[in-house]
Design an enzyme around this catalytic site. Sequence first.
Site, PDB file in Angstrom:
ATOM      1  NE  ARG A   1      12.578  14.760   6.543  1.00  0.00           N
ATOM      2  CZ  ARG A   1      12.513  14.563   7.860  1.00  0.00           C
ATOM      3  NH1 ARG A   1      13.523  14.022   8.505  1.00  0.00           N
ATOM      4  NH2 ARG A   1      11.412  14.890   8.541  1.00  0.00           N
TER       5      ARG A   1
ATOM      6  CD  GLU B   1      13.178   7.981   5.507  1.00  0.00           C
ATOM      7  OE1 GLU B   1      12.354   7.964   6.431  1.00  0.00           O
ATOM      8  OE2 GLU B   1      14.244   8.602   5.541  1.00  0.00           O
TER       9      GLU B   1
ATOM     10  CG  HIS C   1      13.716   8.660   9.646  1.00  0.00           C
ATOM     11  ND1 HIS C   1      13.129   9.318   8.596  1.00  0.00           N
ATOM     12  CD2 HIS C   1      13.924   9.624  10.589  1.00  0.00           C
ATOM     13  CE1 HIS C   1      12.980  10.602   8.883  1.00  0.00           C
ATOM     14  NE2 HIS C   1      13.462  10.806  10.096  1.00  0.00           N
TER      15      HIS C   1
END
Length: 331
Positions: A231, A260, A279
């Site tokens: 993360r 994000e 991601h």
Amino acid sequence: MKILISDKLPSAGIDILKGVQEFEVNCQFGISPSDLKEIIKDYDALIVRSSTNVTADIIEVAGKLKFIGRAGVGVDNVDLKAATQKGVVVMNTPSGNTTATAEQTMSLILALSRNIPQACASLKSGKWERSRFVGVELYGKTLGIIGLGRIGSTVARMAIPFDMKLIGFDPFISRESAEENGVQLVSLDNLFRQSDFITIHVPKSTETKSLISDKEFDLMKKDVRIVNCARGGIIDESALVRALKSNRIKGCALDVYESEPPDFDSELFRLDNCITTPHLGAATSEAKLNIAVEIAETIKNALLGHGISNAINFPSANLARNIELEAKKGS
Ligand code: MLT
């Protein structure tokens, strides 16, 4: 019983739920927060991936909601405290993404060690720069793994054939179980001091936010390479920019960001010693299918009263619901 799916999910998962007579399944992919707040009161279960933010104000008005299913591992887009207080059980899919994320980690470790993205970009721009991209071998190097849960221990097993020395930090597992995966447990500071490569596999929490910042970079070897597929924000991004710019560390590969989509003005996207991917840890066809089926089965069983599995906040949520029921009975 009504189920709302608010983020895109492969049809294999949706079909499992649609196949149950007792269920009415509605898909509203990409629903806005205000529309979700408007309609959530009618639903018994909500299934999300990472795009829907299940905030406290949404949970507050979700009068019938019993289950929130997160198709994925991280539950940082669900307000767990609000869900628990309301007796809503939050469940995730802890295993469906494991292989995909561990393989993405290994890909980034290899890409970092051999400068693959930089060499590819250079060649495509018409240059033949063989000496610029001399890399290092993984053979004999020390890999420090922070977090030895499912993904961290899978990374460990994948690194063994490369003949890497494995060290790890995880306050929740025993020395014996780390050793079963070939990992020697060390303190976090020793992991920073000894590693040639560091990879992070812990959830984001108040304890792990900025786990790696200026002080930790100062403990590391100068040629350390760091990977984060867990993360954003576990590595402090401003401190990372400073460490990369001053060559305090050799390189970094990021799959995740403090916000994000990230701030594209960040220097991270201009530094040559920082590899970036959007991601993609869980982004394989297999993982998408796995988590869709896993969350559908989990929610199906829970709604039909066949048992609760992979719950993050159970029995706490159960207790809150029982207290509420008792209070209703009493009044
Ligand atoms: C996860 O937490 O499952 C992965 O990071 C992928 C995602 O956020 O969907």
